[in-house]
Design a protein around this motif. Sequence first.
Motif, PDB file in Angstrom:
ATOM      1  N   THR A   1      31.965  23.394  31.810  1.00 37.49           N
ATOM      2  CA  THR A   1      32.049  23.902  33.187  1.00 37.49           C
ATOM      3  C   THR A   1      31.989  25.421  33.252  1.00 37.49           C
ATOM      4  O   THR A   1      31.578  25.982  34.271  1.00 37.49           O
TER       5      THR A   1
ATOM      6  N   THR B   1      29.592  23.365  38.754  1.00 31.73           N
ATOM      7  CA  THR B   1      30.192  22.087  39.136  1.00 31.73           C
ATOM      8  C   THR B   1      30.174  21.853  40.639  1.00 31.73           C
ATOM      9  O   THR B   1      30.654  20.813  41.103  1.00 31.73           O
TER      10      THR B   1
ATOM     11  N   GLU C   1      40.937  18.960  36.174  1.00 32.82           N
ATOM     12  CA  GLU C   1      40.392  17.600  36.259  1.00 32.82           C
ATOM     13  C   GLU C   1      41.404  16.566  36.751  1.00 32.82           C
ATOM     14  O   GLU C   1      41.492  15.460  36.234  1.00 32.82           O
TER      15      GLU C   1
ATOM     16  N   LEU D   1      35.763  15.455  36.932  1.00 30.97           N
ATOM     17  CA  LEU D   1      34.330  15.704  37.020  1.00 30.97           C
ATOM     18  C   LEU D   1      33.577  14.389  37.165  1.00 30.97           C
ATOM     19  O   LEU D   1      33.969  13.370  36.589  1.00 30.97           O
TER      20      LEU D   1
END
Length: 776
Positions: free
Chosen positions: A325, A397, A461, A623
Amino acid sequence: MSLTPAELTSAVAGGIGSSPQRPDGNLKVRGEFAYASDLWHEDMIWGATLRSPHPHARIRSVDITGALQVPGVYAVLTHRDVPGLNLYGLEHKDQPVLAEDVVRYQGEPIALVGADHPETARRAMERIEVEYEVLEPVVDMETAVDDPPLHPGGNLVRHVPIRRGDQDARAEVVVTGRYEVGMQDQAFLGPESGLAVPAEDGGVDLYVATQWLHVDQAQVAAALGLPLEKVRLTLSGVGGAFGGREDLSMQVHACLLALHTGKPTKMVYNREESFYGHVHRHPAVLHYEHGADRTGRLVYVKARIHLDGGAYASSTGAVVANAATLGIGPYEVPNVTVDCWGVYTNNPPCGAMRGFGAVQTGFAYESQMDKLAAALGMDPVDLRLVNAMSEGSVMPTGQVVDSAAPVARLLELVRAKPLPPRRTAVDLRDLPGGVSNTTHGEGVVRGVGYAVGIKNICFSEGFDDYSTARVRLQVINGEPVALAHTAAVEVGQGLVTIMQQIVRTELGVERVTILPMDTGIGNGGSTSASRQTYVTGGAVKAACAAVRLRLARLARDRTPAGLDLTALDLTALDPTALDPTALDPASPDPASFDPTALDLAALLGNEVIEETAEWRHRATEPLDPVTGQGNAHVQYGFAAHRAVVDVDTELGLVKVVELACAQDVGRALNPQAVLGQIQGGSAQGLGLAVMEEIQVEGGRVRNPSFTDYLIPTVLDMPPMTIDVLELADPHAPYGVRGVGEPPTISSTPAIVAAVRAATGLDLPRVPVRPEHITGT
């Protein structure tokens, strides 16, 4: 250093925005601080660990008879003596407490010895006979996925793809590169150590140097087959961590020996064992392709990143996510294709280390930016300014950066610094090689290099990332005193000081005591990810807010009628810290209540006010497994470096002459501590650039000592000029932004860029060795 004035001031000395003396400072300077290796119990025995000499082998048999015959030996334990789960791990329970039928890395624990003296334990350990069938090790991270599996699910720990924009984008100017990052060690000075004491309730009390008390507790309890409440951990003095203490080392081993023998058991690693006993920074191989138009604006970035996780997963999955990322750097790029793989090999296990995935990619993408600038005929700083991210930019992202991202300003600050003067006379101390008299300046060339980096702050996350704090206010010897209790670990970074400063600011009490950190209170989370000031600071602030509300109600009840409490002004309470239903209409407004305006000792009397708060930052999300899209991170931190180096091109020696750094810290709660973090992070980046590497051949470590593994000393660190920006993050307590990791990311590529500028060499690998410069 330049600091903008902090908006928040404290009515009490030593509050936030100041730099009070650290409570542990004098003891450490005088050599009187009690580290975990200093623990002692009158009735204790000593533990030692037998480790595998092979990186990959099948265990045919283990004979402990000879060890048991040594006088003074109390116990010799193998995997058969583990009463609970013989597996542990941060993300995957894949690592045995003691190896059963196979060893997967050199140094894997096989058996334990408990004896009346450390030398007795080591002599007994040498008499344990292990028969091995040596196996071919898997050592290449780029081919490991296709090699024979080391674990039932294969050799892939995690793959994270990032896809954004046009995957077939083309550009006028294209540069490619293959980069390598060696295995760096955290190199903390205090070795792994602890003392396990068996308890009357059948449980155990463990005093240990660690980074995360509650995660240790859960893993230890599972291995011992005990409920959590019977495994109690208390933090002992930590001599540095930098990620290397997130995983278990001697924790379960000491507890096993203590419970088996009924005696307190101390374990302390020597330096060689420490190299085998903790995880390291992931080595990496990184393939990059950057495409830009003729003005220098990036059109696309493609990257294939391989990370060597070693024998066990540890935190490899999260490191892979960070590398993916953050893998294009702090730049606006419309089209991104990134693939990052973390794999199992028979190399030493790798996990958390300062920078956590962003260091490896930072070296690669900044090397690419310099290569692209050369291809375009542009100044390397100007190229970065053209593409610099800012507030409102979109990450690969898809996440919008919704607080300050002063990338361009940081670069301009370091570029504007005056360059150090050239040598006017020969002083060996100022030359590469120093007083070793290797040169008097012949063949010494100067170079200047720049780099900037990006790092996520806190866990990501969707992880439930929170901290717990308890604050008590009472009168002791006629003086109001506050006590703060958390399980958040002090590893030398100054958290205990910050907590005192927050309590002083919020409650107006000068005397603040930080209670020992243990599992007697709720989780404080890991001391990693630059998160403790943010998250535990938020918890302490919230607990203080609840105490202030109680004080306001007490003042309402005990002050004469007619006293206007709303005239007493102080910083508003954090509205997220309290349950609005707790504010009944008759309560005074706690946002207008100033404890310093009243005689707290008289108000409290014998009353003790204690409140506990659990505080979370805003939520993140996982993600997308196919596109890598999602709001995965809480906050981003940025730092830029300029490095000036002198290089002896004949001998391949490098001296870093000066480092200039600029970093946004959101709000400097302790300006001196901020400078210390920036200097320390830069030192570790310097180490990776020119000297630090665990050298592994065929899965075997060649240099497990501070004789052969070199770390920067005070003579290697150059003068530093530092600009600290305070651009408050509106989402964080006091506007803070994590400080400790960003300088580690940009210092390494800046130094290597300077060496390239001096030598004209490509230098695609760190650390840069003398033979890379001399070609011999």
